[in-house]
Write a protein that holds these residues in place. Sequence first.
Motif, short mmCIF file in Angstrom:
data_model
loop_
_atom_site.label_atom_id
_atom_site.label_comp_id
_atom_site.label_asym_id
_atom_site.label_seq_id
_atom_site.Cartn_x
_atom_site.Cartn_y
_atom_site.Cartn_z
N GLU A 236 0.63 -1.23 0.03
CA GLU A 236 -0.07 -0.04 0.01
C GLU A 236 0.83 1.42 -0.06
N HIS B 172 -1.69 8.17 -5.18
CA HIS B 172 -2.89 8.97 -4.96
C HIS B 172 -2.25 10.28 -4.38
N ASP C 28 -6.92 -4.13 -8.53
CA ASP C 28 -7.82 -4.85 -7.99
C ASP C 28 -8.24 -6.37 -8.06
N TRP D 20 -8.15 -0.14 2.78
CA TRP D 20 -7.12 0.33 2.26
C TRP D 20 -7.29 1.79 2.05
N ARG D 21 -8.38 2.31 1.64
CA ARG D 21 -8.69 3.80 1.43
C ARG D 21 -8.42 4.61 2.65
N GLU D 22 -8.88 4.14 3.68
CA GLU D 22 -8.80 4.79 5.18
C GLU D 22 -7.06 4.67 5.56
N ALA E 204 -0.71 4.32 -1.91
CA ALA E 204 -0.79 5.61 -1.25
C ALA E 204 -0.02 7.05 -2.31
N TYR F 115 -6.57 1.41 -10.83
CA TYR F 115 -6.95 0.59 -9.57
C TYR F 115 -7.99 -0.36 -9.75
N ILE G 31 -4.73 5.55 3.42
CA ILE G 31 -3.88 6.28 2.30
C ILE G 31 -3.15 7.38 2.85
#
Length: 287
Positions: free
Chosen positions: A222, A229, A243, A252-254, A226, A239, A256
């Motif tokens: 990650e 982004h 995936d 995973w978004r939390e 990250a 993405y 980044i």
Amino acid sequence: MRADSLPPELVDGLDIGEVTPLSGGDIAEAYRLATTDGPLFLKTLRRPTPDLFEREAAGLRALREHAPETLGVPEVIRQSPTGLVLEWIEESPRRSGATEAELGRSLAHLHRATRDTFGGLQDDPGGYLGSVAVDLTPHDSWPEFYLTRRLEPLVTRAIEEGRISPRARDLLEAVAPRVSDLCGPAEPPTLVHGDLWGGNRLVDTAGRNWLIDPACHYAHREIDIAMMHLFGGFGPEVYAAYDEVHPLADGWRERIAWYQLPPLLVHAILFGGGYGASALDALARYA
């Protein structure tokens, strides 16, 4: 510009007809060399930090070894303490959805390259993010590696150089007991590019993706996601395709912003500006 003004160990014997300065580098000087065997790319720094280009060359070779055929990595033609000569990539400004999706699939395959410990290539204890030296001494635990090899040293240096508020130390102490949870589910040590912002990805005239300027090490994958982004430059197809091949763990978004802390701290150290404030905001979010 004359070729004899460049480091001789990089250019002697290349039969160079023309040297064209290139823009875009934040750290090194870059040039296109027109030779009788075709164009080459040269980057140099008159007073480089120790092993900077040696480690970049090692990263390029590691990527070439493990990247799928669909993902290009420039060949290292020459290297010295003062610079590198690399294969020339003829860029195209076009980015299609198919090109973006291919990057996602290719990166997912690259991230299948793993080993037993987190850290530098071949147990090399040193490395760089940009031109900032970092400790890559191997460690079995990713949360401990991330805290002690990344966050603590970079926060300390940024504070000492006046690039971030001393409050960052208190925030880091607050998050330290929760670092295992904040780092997400355990994953194997993965070969990462390490500095995968949009400028370090090229697309050639045939539509093939290339990776340049790596800060390779074995980390949580990650880290690359990250960084991608942080400054943009990658389409949503990247993405989605990634995936499909190698799904990321839930949440995973939390994470980044959590994994954007090292590059934000490095940018604060190197360039100042608002990067320190952005890093402080990210720390406060997780504290």
